[in-house]
Design an enzyme around this catalytic site. Structure first.
Site, PDB file in Angstrom:
ATOM      1  N   SER B  43       0.195  -4.884  13.265  1.00 34.60           N
ATOM      2  CA  SER B  43      -0.593  -3.517  13.564  1.00 34.60           C
ATOM      3  C   SER B  43      -0.198  -3.312  14.956  1.00 34.60           C
ATOM      4  CB  SER B  43      -0.693  -3.067  12.717  1.00 34.60           C
ATOM      5  OG  SER B  43      -2.621  -3.566  13.244  1.00 34.60           O
ATOM      6  N   LYS B  92      -7.566  -3.238  16.048  1.00 34.81           N
ATOM      7  CA  LYS B  92      -6.714  -1.722  16.238  1.00 34.81           C
ATOM      8  C   LYS B  92      -7.217  -1.100  17.897  1.00 34.81           C
ATOM      9  CE  LYS B  92      -4.898  -1.272  11.911  1.00 34.81           C
ATOM     10  NZ  LYS B  92      -4.496  -2.381  12.228  1.00 34.81           N
TER      11      LYS B  92
END
Lengths: 173, 184
Positions: B43, B92
Site C-alpha cells: 500500500s 500509511k
C-alpha cells in the site's frame, strides 16, 4: 591529600552511577508493568456516576486480560478518548463488534446502529452527563487501554460484570 | 540440594538476574523510543516495498518518541493500529488533519475530519485499505512515525514528508475548545 580526595570522589561517582542504573531499571520495570499488566490510577469526572465518584476514585485497571480475551458487554474499560488524543476515560462497554445497539436510550425514539468490526460502543453510566459513543461514534478497539477490575478507595469493591445474559423467551415472558 | 539451593550456589545465577533486570529497559526503549521494523504489503509503493514481486521487504526505523506528543504534520508516514483489526499495525501517510475536508479518491464525496482525527492514505491507491475505506481515524491510534529506511542499503535514507495532493484536501482549523482540559 589530593589522592585521597580523588579516590573518594571516584567512589562516590561509582556509587551514584550504580544508584542511577538501579533507578532506571526499576522505573522501566514499573512503567512496563503499569502498561502491560496492571495499574493503579485515579479517575475523576461525573460520567460514571453512581459507579464511580465525581471527585475521584482510585481504581485498579488490568491490561493483561486484553491479551487473552475480548472485552464483554458490561465491562468498565479504560480507553483513550477519540476526541482528545492522549486522554484516558472510563466507560462501560455496551456493544461489541457486529452488535446492533440502541443509539441513545434517553431519547423517546429508538434508533439502532450496527457496531462495525474491530469497534466497541461505549456508554457512561451517567447518561445525562457523559461524552461517549453517542458523541463520537463507535470506538476502535486499538484505543482500549485496560479493564477496570476493582475500586480501591474510598470503598474497596471488586467490580464484577453486572449484566446477566437473558434468553429472548425469558425476556418476553 | 533442592532447586533453590542449587540456584543460590551456582555462580551463574546472579549475573543472569542482573542481565534480566535490564530487559524491561530494552523493552521500554523499543516501545517508546526508536525501533526497527519490517514493512509488509504494497500500500505504500513506491515509497516503501517498491518490489512488485513482493520478494523483498523493507526495514524501516520507527520513531515512537515523537508520536507521543500527538502533533503530526500532513505528509508524514506513520504506523497506526488498524481500526478494523486491532491486532494489526498498518503503515500509511497522513493526508489531512482535524478540521480539513477531504475529497475521496474515487468519486466526488467530501468528508470532514472531526476533532482528534486524521485522514490516512497509502501511496499506492489501488492496493490500500485506508481512510477511503474506513473513514477518519483517531490520532491516538498512531503509534510511531516512519523516519528512515534502513534496508536495503540502496534506498537507505530518510522517508520524505510530502506527497499530499493539495487538490483533494481543503485545509481547515479547529480552535482549541474551552473544555479541552476536561474529558469525561
Amino acid at each position: 591529600m589530593s589522592q585521597r580526595f580523588n579516590s573518594r570522589f571516584l567512589r562516590f561517582g561509582k556509587y551514584a552511577v550504580h544508584a542511577a542504573s538501579i533507578t532506571v531499571r526499576f522505573m522501566c520495570f514499573a512503567h512496563m508493568y503499569n502498561r502491560h499488566v496492571a495499574e493503579i490510577s485515579l479517575c475523576m469526572g461525573p460520567s460514571m456516576l453512581p459507579t464511580f465518584n465525581m471527585t475521584g476514585d482510585i481504581i485498579l485497571a488490568d491490561h493483561i486480560s486484553g491479551y487473552f480475551s475480548e472485552p464483554e458487554i458490561g465491562d468498565v474499560v479504560v480507553c483513550i478518548s477519540p476526541h482528545a488524543p492522549g486522554r484516558a476515560v472510563l466507560k462501560r462497554v455496551v456493544g461489541t463488534p457486529r452488535d446492533s445497539v440502541c443509539f441513545d436510550v434517553t431519547e423517546k425514539e429508538r434508533k439502532y446502529v450496527n457496531v462495525p468490526d474491530g469497534h466497541l460502543w461505549l456508554s457512561g453510566d451517567n447518561m445525562s452527563n457523559s461524552n461517549d459513543s453517542r458523541t463520537y461514534g463507535p470506538v476502535p478497539m486499538g484505543l482500549l487501554r485496560g479493564r477496570v477490575v476493582a475500586r480501591l478507595w474510598p470503598e474497596f469493591q471488586i467490580l464484577r460484570n453486572p449484566l446477566k445474559q437473558v434468553s429472548l423467551t425469558e425476556y418476553f415472558k | 540440594m533442592g532447586i533453590f539451593g542449587r540456584l543460590r550456589a551456582s555462580p551463574y545465577t546472579i549475573p543472569t538476574l542482573k542481565a534480566l533486570s535490564w530487559v524491561p529497559v530494552v523493552l521500554f526503549v523499543l516501545e517508546n523510543g526508536v525501533s526497527p521494523s519490517k514493512v509488509e504489503g504494497r500500500s505504500m509503493q513506491p515509497t516503501l516495498n517498491p518490489d512488485s514481486n513482493q520478494m523483498k521487504r523493507d526495514i524501516v526505523l520507527l520513531n515512537k518518541w515523537s508520536a507521543t506528543s500527538h502533533s503530526f504534520q500532513r505528509g508524514q508516514v506513520v504506523v497506526l493500529t488498524s481500526p478494523t483489526n486491532p491486532k494489526r499495525q498498518i503503515t500509511k501517510r497522513i493526508i489531512a488533519l482535524q478540521g480539513d475536508t477531504v475529497k475521496l479518491r474515487q468519486g466526488t464525496e467530501k468528508v470532514y475530519v472531526p476533532k482528534g482525527h486524521c485522514w490516512v492514505e497509502g501511496d499506492e491507491g489501488f492496493h490500500s485499505n485506508d481512510s477511503n475505506l474506513f473513514g477518519p481515524v483517531p490520532i491516538s491510534l498512531i503509534s510511531s512515525i516512519v523516519t528512515h529506511v534502513i534496508w536495503p542499503p540502496s534506498r537507505f535514507g530518510p522517508v520524505e514528508v510530502n506527497g499530499i495532493e493539495s487538490k483533494r484536501v481543503t485545509l481547515g482549523f479547529i480552535p482549541p475548545d474551552s473544555d479541552d482540559d476536561y474529558c469525561w
